[in-house]
Design an enzyme around this catalytic site. Sequence first.
Site, short mmCIF file in Angstrom:
data_model
loop_
_atom_site.label_atom_id
_atom_site.label_comp_id
_atom_site.label_asym_id
_atom_site.label_seq_id
_atom_site.Cartn_x
_atom_site.Cartn_y
_atom_site.Cartn_z
N THR A 219 0.75 -1.21 -0.04
CA THR A 219 0.15 -0.08 0.02
C THR A 219 0.83 1.41 0.11
OG1 THR A 219 -1.49 -1.23 1.42
CG2 THR A 219 -1.78 1.08 1.14
N ARG A 247 -12.22 -9.25 -2.28
CA ARG A 247 -11.55 -8.98 -1.25
C ARG A 247 -11.33 -7.60 -1.23
NH1 ARG A 247 -6.67 -6.67 0.93
NH2 ARG A 247 -6.17 -7.33 3.08
N ASP A 250 -7.90 -2.79 4.31
CA ASP A 250 -8.29 -1.50 4.97
C ASP A 250 -7.94 0.03 4.26
OD1 ASP A 250 -5.36 -2.23 5.01
OD2 ASP A 250 -5.29 -0.32 6.38
N GLY A 272 -0.52 -2.73 5.85
CA GLY A 272 -0.52 -3.90 6.49
C GLY A 272 -1.53 -4.96 6.31
N GLY A 274 -4.56 -6.02 6.27
CA GLY A 274 -5.78 -5.19 6.26
C GLY A 274 -7.01 -5.46 7.29
#
Length: 356
Positions: A219, A247, A250, A272, A274
């Site tokens: 990310t 899927r 976050d 990280g 999520g």
Amino acid sequence: MREHTMNAAIALVAALLSASPAIAQESPRWSLAIHGGAGVIERDSLTPEQDAAYRAALNRALEAGAAVLRDGGAALDAVQAVIEVMEDDPLFNAGRGAVFTAAGGNELDAAVMSGTDLKAGSVAGLTRTRHPIAAARAVMERSPHVMLAGEGADAFAASVGLEQVEPSWFFTERRWRQLETTLHERGDPVPSRPVGAPAPGGAMAEAAQPPLNERKYGTVGAVALDAQGRLAAGTSTGGTSGKRWGRIGDAPIIGAGTYASNADGCAVSATGTGEYFIRSTVARDICIRTRQGATAQQAAEAEIADVGSIGGDGGVVVLGRDGSVGFAMNTSGMYRGSVGQDRPAAVAIYGDEAPR
């Protein structure tokens, strides 16, 4: 007479201060911090050329945002400028260079938030919009909604004039090989090579590309404070390699991977696993901590410790209302950097190094 003159002078000064707040209080000093993903990123896993390539990419992204803020531009504009540079860079798992789904496509997510008014926009599952962060901002500013997903999100982006590309535009050989490795390890079938993808061996050179066994959450994100004191945050991602069933992590979830609030005094972008960051409402919790008096660094460290306690890993970048920067991770590395009106650009990769 002397007392009358003194009182008049005091009144004049008070009037000037009231009419010109800038005289009474120094303008905020702009500040910017970014990340390009956290994970198992160790010195012996990157060649000197790969290390240098990442540092150069981080510095390019920082300069894109700094150029906006240096000229008095808005924090939101700086965040978008940074992330668009990273979305176009195949080194990062966002936009071009995003990982592939189990079906062999790219599904892109992004979010942006304004700290002054708590307005936010996000998108999930884009397949044709070149810059997901621009689509997220358009949702915030040009629609009555906060989040759009899938074909509808791409259709909205196209309707407001955002650049559309063929899905193959996001293809990189390195990420395709990463998908093949992931699916082989899971015992799942490998899909056909995407339509329009270059033939094997004909893609861009791999000299500066990280190794295929790199385990990181790619990310990208940025947090900014402008000279008017406005905070903003943004995040963009391709998700996880081999993801299925639509899927979503976050990154596009306001309060989990992205949040900004001037009232709370912080802006946050996370990277990280999520699922854990969603369950922990990481970004919002960090802002609650700063509202309660924690510094950006203290809030970042405390929240990552909480994520780790339930099994999650990753990192966050946090910017305080005063321009202070906080980086925290429970992984061996996180691509990151910062720059400010009163400090030069500095970047770092490994967990045990300070940005330089």
